[in-house]
Design a protein around this motif. Structure first.
Motif, PDB file in Angstrom:
ATOM      1  N   VAL A 597     -42.856  11.908 -11.500  1.00 25.91           N
ATOM      2  CA  VAL A 597     -42.282  11.182 -10.353  1.00 25.91           C
ATOM      3  C   VAL A 597     -42.735   9.719 -10.321  1.00 25.91           C
ATOM      4  O   VAL A 597     -42.536   9.034  -9.324  1.00 25.91           O
ATOM      5  CB  VAL A 597     -42.662  11.875  -9.021  1.00 25.91           C
ATOM      6  CG1 VAL A 597     -42.027  13.243  -8.916  1.00 25.91           C
ATOM      7  CG2 VAL A 597     -44.177  11.967  -8.858  1.00 25.91           C
ATOM      8  N   ARG A 598     -43.344   9.248 -11.413  1.00 32.35           N
ATOM      9  CA  ARG A 598     -43.906   7.890 -11.412  1.00 32.35           C
ATOM     10  C   ARG A 598     -42.842   6.828 -11.141  1.00 32.35           C
ATOM     11  O   ARG A 598     -43.027   5.938 -10.302  1.00 32.35           O
ATOM     12  CB  ARG A 598     -44.603   7.603 -12.743  1.00 32.35           C
ATOM     13  CG  ARG A 598     -45.206   6.184 -12.794  1.00 32.35           C
ATOM     14  CD  ARG A 598     -46.020   5.957 -14.043  1.00 32.35           C
ATOM     15  NE  ARG A 598     -47.196   6.797 -14.027  1.00 32.35           N
ATOM     16  CZ  ARG A 598     -47.512   7.653 -14.994  1.00 32.35           C
ATOM     17  NH1 ARG A 598     -46.719   7.780 -16.044  1.00 32.35           N
ATOM     18  NH2 ARG A 598     -48.600   8.375 -14.927  1.00 32.35           N
ATOM     19  N   GLU A 599     -41.736   6.904 -11.835  1.00 36.01           N
ATOM     20  CA  GLU A 599     -40.689   5.889 -11.688  1.00 36.01           C
ATOM     21  C   GLU A 599     -40.161   5.850 -10.255  1.00 36.01           C
ATOM     22  O   GLU A 599     -39.978   4.777  -9.664  1.00 36.01           O
ATOM     23  CB  GLU A 599     -39.549   6.192 -12.670  1.00 36.01           C
ATOM     24  CG  GLU A 599     -38.506   5.103 -12.744  1.00 36.01           C
ATOM     25  CD  GLU A 599     -37.429   5.419 -13.772  1.00 36.01           C
ATOM     26  OE1 GLU A 599     -36.266   5.067 -13.510  1.00 36.01           O
ATOM     27  OE2 GLU A 599     -37.741   6.017 -14.827  1.00 36.01           O
ATOM     28  N   GLU A 600     -39.932   7.032  -9.675  1.00 33.20           N
ATOM     29  CA  GLU A 600     -39.400   7.108  -8.307  1.00 33.20           C
ATOM     30  C   GLU A 600     -40.409   6.580  -7.281  1.00 33.20           C
ATOM     31  O   GLU A 600     -40.042   5.894  -6.322  1.00 33.20           O
ATOM     32  CB  GLU A 600     -39.033   8.555  -7.960  1.00 33.20           C
ATOM     33  CG  GLU A 600     -37.852   9.110  -8.731  1.00 33.20           C
ATOM     34  CD  GLU A 600     -38.225   9.612 -10.124  1.00 33.20           C
ATOM     35  OE1 GLU A 600     -37.329  10.058 -10.845  1.00 33.20           O
ATOM     36  OE2 GLU A 600     -39.425   9.546 -10.484  1.00 33.20           O
ATOM     37  N   MET A 601     -41.693   6.893  -7.488  1.00 28.85           N
ATOM     38  CA  MET A 601     -42.727   6.437  -6.552  1.00 28.85           C
ATOM     39  C   MET A 601     -42.891   4.916  -6.606  1.00 28.85           C
ATOM     40  O   MET A 601     -43.083   4.257  -5.579  1.00 28.85           O
ATOM     41  CB  MET A 601     -44.063   7.116  -6.861  1.00 28.85           C
ATOM     42  CG  MET A 601     -44.110   8.610  -6.562  1.00 28.85           C
ATOM     43  SD  MET A 601     -43.815   9.029  -4.828  1.00 28.85           S
ATOM     44  CE  MET A 601     -42.130   9.642  -4.929  1.00 28.85           C
TER      45      MET A 601
END
Length: 619
Positions: A597-601
């Motif tokens: 979920v790094r990109e979304e966070m």
């Protein structure tokens, strides 16, 4: 001419390119510089170089450091912190070095002698485990606090060549060990912590950069000590909540120490009085070696559990059962010192059922309800008003009473009944306490326990320590009680926990001195509900003074998360919902892997200015 990559302390996770100008041969990664940034000037960190590209670039205005301040290892560590805890690279570097002086500090050269080798008394198997030339994790469980100093000294003394870091959760504990160990290690030892002045901190930082065979003792900031010959990291009470940074990036010192040890291929030693649930599971599943000290059997003070019921309460001291009141008076007659522990500071007044002790909570934020008048009650946290409840939703009784409960009220009542007693109320770890007969405190008693011989310790209401909505609440109380047990100086000390719910698993575990009862129950629940250590929790928070605007922003965030197919385990106002005049709204996300979920966070942080906490101490 090469371009210089610079990051600055802003939430945007980007590198900015600058011309070196007249500093072309004076710049290296790990140095601090002053750069023009939009319409202002900002301090930045050099993180690398790039081949010249077409475009207009501004020049670096100033270079603060004559030598590299942050080693390549610390630059790489900062990148990991940035990626894992959803901060920018600049925020991570700032967390490490923003409190170092920008001025040139002249460090007095100290003669660092080769450390003497001391013959130790700890088992050869432990020495061989921590002397391996590879990453390994070792747990040491201390059944008595008093043996810890000897074991840590022996471990540090066994290192013939190289430096070590010894981390503590509180400054006073780090200082205690520093003062004792300095007698043996002399100028090879450094005391490093966040309360030092910029000048002091910078001088010690430069000593660590240039020195070797050093021992650094300190708090969580010491995990970043720039030691080039680091051979060992010891972290005392690795599960202590003080190791979690509260500012962005909200890193966990234990996790950072683990990364650093793994990257360098060195041992990480974790000293615990009692395992956290996560540590217990880690040891059990991964077969991590555990050494116990002292090796002989230790008899701890027994714990007595007393049931808080109306018919059992003492008339003069209504917050004690009659059994507790009897032991209280008996201890006073024998001139023993008494500690009263309660997790309520002042005199909070709330309503509850007289029959089943049910506490009425706010529908909006779970805060306690207090009486406004005979027709209305009000939430103590968010000030929402409700009609006065007609009956208890738990047992149906109409006997609703107002309860006054807090350390201040307890102190006043005891003083009225025993006017000659010396009572002291202590709510923090600082300051002297002087002479006393009875000490009233909450968790601040942990420091005093090591210094004072108590004959009786009373938890007024054990449930008050974990009666709030958080999956780790019971665990925190369980760890706290066990730490108290291991630190009690008087072996004949009696420990009493009063509770309206004596049949809870946590009390059975404490009374029988069988931690595995509590661990297994917690692990079973967390596995079923998918809480750590079986998943990661990400807490997203937004805040604002106006509820309507905050709820509108929350709606947009929820829509974004839904579009990105990210499952939200919870969304709603935080507990408490109001802090320093601002309402707080939170989202809880569960994910097996942080990188998923790094990109979304990162986009969420950039678009909505949210605060993100990975595996927070409080959800």
């Amino acid at each position: 001419m090469r371009l210089v990559k610079v990051v600055v302390d802003i939430p945007l996770n980007r590198e900015f390119l600058y011309l070196p100008g007249k500093f072309e041969n004076k710049i290296s990664p790990g140095m601090r510089v002053l750069v023009p940034f939009r319409n202002q000037k900002k301090i930045g960190w050099v993180v690398g170089f790039s081949e010249e590209k077409e475009g207009e670039y501004k020049e670096i205005l100033k270079v603060y450091d004559k030598e590299v301040l942050l080693t390549p290892e610390l630059l790489e560590l900062s990148k990991k912190i940035s990626d894992y805890y959803f901060s920018s690279y600049g925020e991570a570097l700032s967390a490490i070095s923003k409190n170092l002086s920008l001025k040139t500090i002249h460090v007095e050269e100290k003669e660092i002698k080769e450390r003497k080798y001391y013959k130790t008394e700890i088992p050869e198997s432990l020495i061989s485990s921590i002397m391996k030339e590879s990453f390994t994790k070792v747990f040491i469980r201390f059944k008595k606090e008093e043996v810890k100093e000897k074991v840590y000294f022996d471990i540090l003394a066994s290192i013939k060549d190289g430096s070590a870091i010894l981390l503590f959760p509180q400054i006073y504990r780090a200082q205690k060990y520093y003062e004792k160990f300095k007698k043996y290690f002399g100028e090879n030892i450094i005391f490093f912590h966040g309360s030092l002045s910029k000048k002091e901190k910078t001088a010690l930082w430069l000593r660590m950069l240039k020195g070797k065979n050093l021992i650094v003792i300190g708090t969580r900031i010491s995990v970043f000590s720039p030691l080039r010959d680091l051979k060992l990291i010891i972290i005392d009470e690795g599960s202590n909540f003080s190791y979690k940074e509260k500012q962005t990036p909200k890193y966990d010192t234990f996790k950072v120490a683990e990364w650093r040890a793994k990257d360098r291929g060195i041992p990480l030693v974790i000293g615990e009085n009692i395992f956290s649930v996560g540590e217990y599971y880690m040891v059990k599943e991964r077969k991590i070696p555990v050494f116990e000290f002292p090796r002989e059997k230790v008899i701890h003070p027994p714990i007595q559990i007393f049931h808080l019921r109306k018919e059992k309460m003492d008339n003069r001291l209504p917050f004690f059962t009659r059994e507790t009141a009897f032991l209280f008076e008996q201890t006073l007659l024998k001139k023993g010192k008494i500690g009263i522990l309660h997790n309520r500071k002042g005199i909070p007044e709330f309503i509850m059922c007289e029959i089943c002790n049910y506490k009425f909570l706010c529908d909006k934020c779970n805060g306690l309800l207090i009486i406004l008048n005979n027709k209305k009650v009000m939430c103590k946290l968010c000030n929402t008003e409700f009609p006065f409840p007609e009956k208890c939703p738990q047992c149906g009784s109409r006997k609703i009473i107002q309860k006054t409960y807090g350390l201040e009220k307890i102190k006043t009542t005891i003083q009225q009944n025993y006017p000659s007693l010396k009572l002291v109320k202590k709510m923090d770890e600082d300051g002297e306490i002087g002479e006393f007969n009875v000490l009233l405190a909450a968790k601040s008693i942990e420091r005093i326990i090591e210094e004072v011989e108590f004959s009786l310790l009373i938890f007024v209401n054990g449930d008050m320590f974990f009666n709030f909505p958080d999956y780790k609440a019971e665990e925190d109380f369980f760890l706290f009680v066990n730490k108290i047990i291991s630190k009690v100086k008087n072996e004949d000390c009696k420990i009493i926990i009063q509770t309206p719910n004596p049949y809870l698993t946590i009390y059975k575990s404490l009374k029988e001195n069988k931690p595995e009862i509590f661990y297994e129950k917690e692990i079973s629940i967390r596995r079923f509900l998918l809480y750590p250590p079986f998943t990661n929790i990400i807490k997203i928070e937004i805040e604002g003074k106006k509820v309507e605007r905050l709820e509108e922003k929350a709606r947009k965030i929820e829509e974004y998360l839904k579009r990105e197919k990210i499952f939200v385990a919870y969304s709603g106002f935080s507990y408490p919902p109001l802090k320093k005049g601002k309402y707080i709204y939170k989202f809880l996300i569960k994910t097996e892997r942080i990188e998923d979920v790094r990109e979304e966070m990162e986009k969420l942080k950039e678009d909505f200015s949210v605060s993100i906490d990975v595996n927070p101490e409080r959800i």
